[in-house]
Design an enzyme around this catalytic site. Structure first.
Site, mmCIF file in Angstrom:
data_model
loop_
_atom_site.group_PDB
_atom_site.id
_atom_site.type_symbol
_atom_site.label_atom_id
_atom_site.label_comp_id
_atom_site.label_asym_id
_atom_site.label_seq_id
_atom_site.Cartn_x
_atom_site.Cartn_y
_atom_site.Cartn_z
ATOM 1 N N GLY A 44 0.805 -1.218 0.000
ATOM 2 C CA GLY A 44 0.000 0.000 0.000
ATOM 3 C C GLY A 44 0.838 1.267 0.000
ATOM 4 N N CYS A 45 1.909 1.259 0.779
ATOM 5 C CA CYS A 45 2.768 2.446 0.878
ATOM 6 C C CYS A 45 3.497 2.695 -0.432
ATOM 7 C CB CYS A 45 3.741 2.288 2.037
ATOM 8 S SG CYS A 45 2.880 2.138 3.633
ATOM 9 N N THR A 46 3.878 1.635 -1.121
ATOM 10 C CA THR A 46 4.534 1.781 -2.425
ATOM 11 C C THR A 46 3.544 2.327 -3.448
ATOM 12 O OG1 THR A 46 6.098 0.018 -1.926
ATOM 13 C CG2 THR A 46 5.762 0.557 -4.253
ATOM 14 N N ALA A 49 3.103 6.075 -2.690
ATOM 15 C CA ALA A 49 4.279 6.860 -3.072
ATOM 16 C C ALA A 49 4.390 6.958 -4.595
ATOM 17 C CB ALA A 49 5.552 6.244 -2.480
#
Length: 149
Positions: A44-46, A49
């Site tokens: 999710g964070c990738t 970003a």
């Protein structure tokens, strides 16, 4: 204390991914996307970003500076930036001062286990340092569109 639209964004002094000092007040006079995320190089964070990276020119044309915040250290941030060619700074909030000041360090639950962690949240801050929007239901794949709406 829960921050809300219209509140003055808490200033902070911390370090970016390269150990350089960074203060929110350094960005006075500019609009800031201050996004909090749980962990470098996770799915999710990738996606989040990369949404910001892929739309970075549009965000900049709209007058935004982008700053990401997680409790990962500078070395982890450097690898994350390098792996995905991220064009913005990531704040290494290892002391948890920034996540706590913004109220995003909270109890979470996964598979019935409770733990403390960063709740994915984005604060839009105007040129005067006032919060103009809070995105607490982040669509990781379309996050830039949520900001630019």
């Amino acid at each position: 204390m829960q921050l809300k639209v219209g509140d003055k964004a808490p200033d902070f002094e911390t370090q970016d991914q390269n150990g350089q000092p960074l203060r929110l007040s350094d960005f006075r006079g500019k609009k800031v996307v201050l996004y909090f995320y749980p962990k470098d190089d996770t799915t999710g964070c990738t996606a989040q970003a990369c949404s910001l990276r892929d739309n970075y020119d549009s965000l900049r044309q709209a007058g935004y500076e982008v700053l990401g915040v997680s409790v990962d250290d500078g070395k982890s941030h450097q690898k994350f930036i390098g792996k995905y060619n991220l064009p913005f700074s990531l704040i290494a909030d290892t002391s948890k001062e920034v996540v706590e000041a913004y109220g995003v360090w909270q109890e979470k639950s996964m598979y019935g286990r409770k733990y403390m962690g960063t709740v994915r949240t984005t604060f839009i801050i105007n040129e005067d340092g006032v919060i103009t929007d809070i995105i607490d239901k982040v669509d990781t794949k379309r996050h830039a569109a949520q900001i630019l709406k």
